[in-house]
Design a protein around this motif. Sequence first.
Motif, PDB file in Angstrom:
ATOM      1  N   LEU A 121     -57.125 -41.101 129.096  1.00 24.76           N
ATOM      2  CA  LEU A 121     -55.825 -40.940 129.742  1.00 24.76           C
ATOM      3  C   LEU A 121     -54.812 -41.966 129.259  1.00 24.76           C
ATOM      4  O   LEU A 121     -53.602 -41.733 129.361  1.00 24.76           O
ATOM      5  CB  LEU A 121     -55.969 -41.063 131.266  1.00 24.76           C
ATOM      6  N   GLY A 122     -55.282 -43.100 128.751  1.00 28.45           N
ATOM      7  CA  GLY A 122     -54.400 -44.152 128.261  1.00 28.45           C
ATOM      8  C   GLY A 122     -54.027 -43.934 126.812  1.00 28.45           C
ATOM      9  O   GLY A 122     -54.830 -43.436 126.013  1.00 28.45           O
ATOM     10  N   TYR A 123     -52.824 -44.323 126.465  1.00 31.88           N
ATOM     11  CA  TYR A 123     -52.321 -44.130 125.105  1.00 31.88           C
ATOM     12  C   TYR A 123     -53.170 -44.884 124.088  1.00 31.88           C
ATOM     13  O   TYR A 123     -53.631 -44.302 123.093  1.00 31.88           O
ATOM     14  CB  TYR A 123     -50.869 -44.599 125.037  1.00 31.88           C
ATOM     15  N   GLU A 124     -53.385 -46.182 124.312  1.00 31.71           N
ATOM     16  CA  GLU A 124     -54.128 -46.984 123.338  1.00 31.71           C
ATOM     17  C   GLU A 124     -55.559 -46.496 123.209  1.00 31.71           C
ATOM     18  O   GLU A 124     -56.116 -46.464 122.102  1.00 31.71           O
ATOM     19  CB  GLU A 124     -54.106 -48.454 123.755  1.00 31.71           C
ATOM     20  N   GLU A 125     -56.164 -46.114 124.322  1.00 34.38           N
ATOM     21  CA  GLU A 125     -57.551 -45.664 124.294  1.00 34.38           C
ATOM     22  C   GLU A 125     -57.672 -44.343 123.528  1.00 34.38           C
ATOM     23  O   GLU A 125     -58.590 -44.160 122.724  1.00 34.38           O
ATOM     24  CB  GLU A 125     -58.054 -45.506 125.734  1.00 34.38           C
ATOM     25  N   LEU A 126     -56.734 -43.437 123.767  1.00 31.77           N
ATOM     26  CA  LEU A 126     -56.767 -42.163 123.063  1.00 31.77           C
ATOM     27  C   LEU A 126     -56.533 -42.364 121.567  1.00 31.77           C
ATOM     28  O   LEU A 126     -57.241 -41.792 120.733  1.00 31.77           O
ATOM     29  CB  LEU A 126     -55.725 -41.213 123.655  1.00 31.77           C
ATOM     30  N   VAL A 171     -64.904 -48.193 124.542  1.00 29.44           N
ATOM     31  CA  VAL A 171     -63.471 -47.921 124.438  1.00 29.44           C
ATOM     32  C   VAL A 171     -62.815 -48.339 125.748  1.00 29.44           C
ATOM     33  O   VAL A 171     -63.256 -47.932 126.823  1.00 29.44           O
ATOM     34  CB  VAL A 171     -63.178 -46.429 124.172  1.00 29.44           C
ATOM     35  N   GLY A 172     -61.796 -49.169 125.642  1.00 28.79           N
ATOM     36  CA  GLY A 172     -61.091 -49.608 126.846  1.00 28.79           C
ATOM     37  C   GLY A 172     -62.000 -50.284 127.852  1.00 28.79           C
ATOM     38  O   GLY A 172     -61.791 -50.157 129.069  1.00 28.79           O
ATOM     39  N   GLY A 173     -63.015 -50.974 127.368  1.00 29.27           N
ATOM     40  CA  GLY A 173     -63.961 -51.650 128.259  1.00 29.27           C
ATOM     41  C   GLY A 173     -65.030 -50.743 128.824  1.00 29.27           C
ATOM     42  O   GLY A 173     -65.934 -51.222 129.526  1.00 29.27           O
ATOM     43  N   GLN A 174     -64.988 -49.465 128.511  1.00 26.86           N
ATOM     44  CA  GLN A 174     -65.960 -48.512 129.039  1.00 26.86           C
ATOM     45  C   GLN A 174     -67.051 -48.230 128.009  1.00 26.86           C
ATOM     46  O   GLN A 174     -66.756 -47.892 126.858  1.00 26.86           O
ATOM     47  CB  GLN A 174     -65.269 -47.198 129.406  1.00 26.86           C
ATOM     48  N   GLN A 175     -68.305 -48.365 128.407  1.00 35.47           N
ATOM     49  CA  GLN A 175     -69.419 -48.059 127.530  1.00 35.47           C
ATOM     50  C   GLN A 175     -69.603 -46.539 127.445  1.00 35.47           C
ATOM     51  O   GLN A 175     -69.655 -45.848 128.459  1.00 35.47           O
ATOM     52  CB  GLN A 175     -70.702 -48.717 128.041  1.00 35.47           C
ATOM     53  N   ILE A 176     -69.676 -46.070 126.223  1.00 35.34           N
ATOM     54  CA  ILE A 176     -69.830 -44.639 125.950  1.00 35.34           C
ATOM     55  C   ILE A 176     -71.073 -44.467 125.083  1.00 35.34           C
ATOM     56  O   ILE A 176     -71.299 -45.237 124.148  1.00 35.34           O
ATOM     57  CB  ILE A 176     -68.584 -44.091 125.231  1.00 35.34           C
TER      58      ILE A 176
END
Length: 402
Positions: free
Chosen positions: A52-57, A300-305
């Motif tokens: 949802l965030g610009y930088e993350e996308l 990504v964005g602090g989230q583990q994927i």
Amino acid sequence: MVETAVHARRSAHDFDAQSPEGFDDAHREFARLRAEHPVARSQDFGGFWAMLGYEELAEVITDIDRFTTTSQNAIPKFAFTGVRPPLHLDPPQHTSYRRVINHFFTPPKMRALEPAVRRCVQELIEPLIRQGTVDVARQYAQKLPAHVFAEFFNLSAETSLEIKTVSGTYVDAIQVLDHETVKSLSGRLYEIAQAIIDERRAGAFSAEDDLTQALLEAEYDGGPLPSAMVLGCVRQLIVTGMVAPSVFIGNMFVHLSRDPQLQQHLREHPEDIPGAVEEFVRLYNPYRGMARTARHDTVVGGQQIQEGDPIALVYTAANRDPRMFEEPDTFRLHRENIAKHISFGRGTHSCPGAPLARMMFRITLEEALSRSNFDLTGDPGMAKWAEWGTNHVPLEFIALGA
């Protein structure tokens, strides 16, 4: 403790991708979610992450070493019937196809096509203005792409309209997860694509003037492109550009009906229409289900994927990220950083048809505004995930000088 938190996020259901929406609902919901979770989680469609965030996308779509389009390029997953270049391929495999496609969207090619696009717009919109009370989504936005594609792909009007009809039903089936109908209609689209290829093999078109012919004559590793891949590519191309304009064009009419001052400004200053289109594309981007898949465990964005996780690229949300765009929900003509919007993607798989889309949107506004005033007569109806936009826009045209 960390492992527990990671598991909790994977089990989270931050939003319902299939809930009914009004015109403003999704943007309000995404704004709320993005502030807390720019990388959100939904358990719909088997579970996926949503950028949802610009930088993350932007990070996901530009890093082809960590994220691939070959496994799952849309949420929900619906590509059951073969590989369709270039979208289904990563570099370097996709490059031969993309090189051919890009040649047909150059400025000279677009200038040559513009008179035909304007004629299509005029032929469709003039009767609606005379009619007065219309559904501009169903009677115009959902018809224009077929007419334009007939010109662009050198197709008969009948073939292009069939593509539009079949692809519309195909998208409807995707939205309700009707996999059998999706497979059946995809098969029909392959049949249409094969018929186009067979006609080109008869030699009636030149590679300079016809995209399908150019694909047939292109080289790959010293020989022609594989026949199955050319078929998949044509199948991809004849559908991709049908959906987005159909759900986007009505959004511009909704916005301008709600803002009669802007409507009048653009009527009096048509030179500002291209800038307005660019801001409309930022505000009302129709894509929220395009996807990538993680090649390996990453963050990504602090989230583990985890490896194999599908990731939705929610352009609809990223284009309104206040970290990138000041007052992101406000229309600003000639916004200083408008070029940073991400509506047509970025990098390897940015939309090659963006110049044609912009032309269709610009000419639509030029012709409608120069001929009429218009206003909503009811609430818009909305498309479902994976698109965002209108599929029903009740409108009243009042012809200028009437």
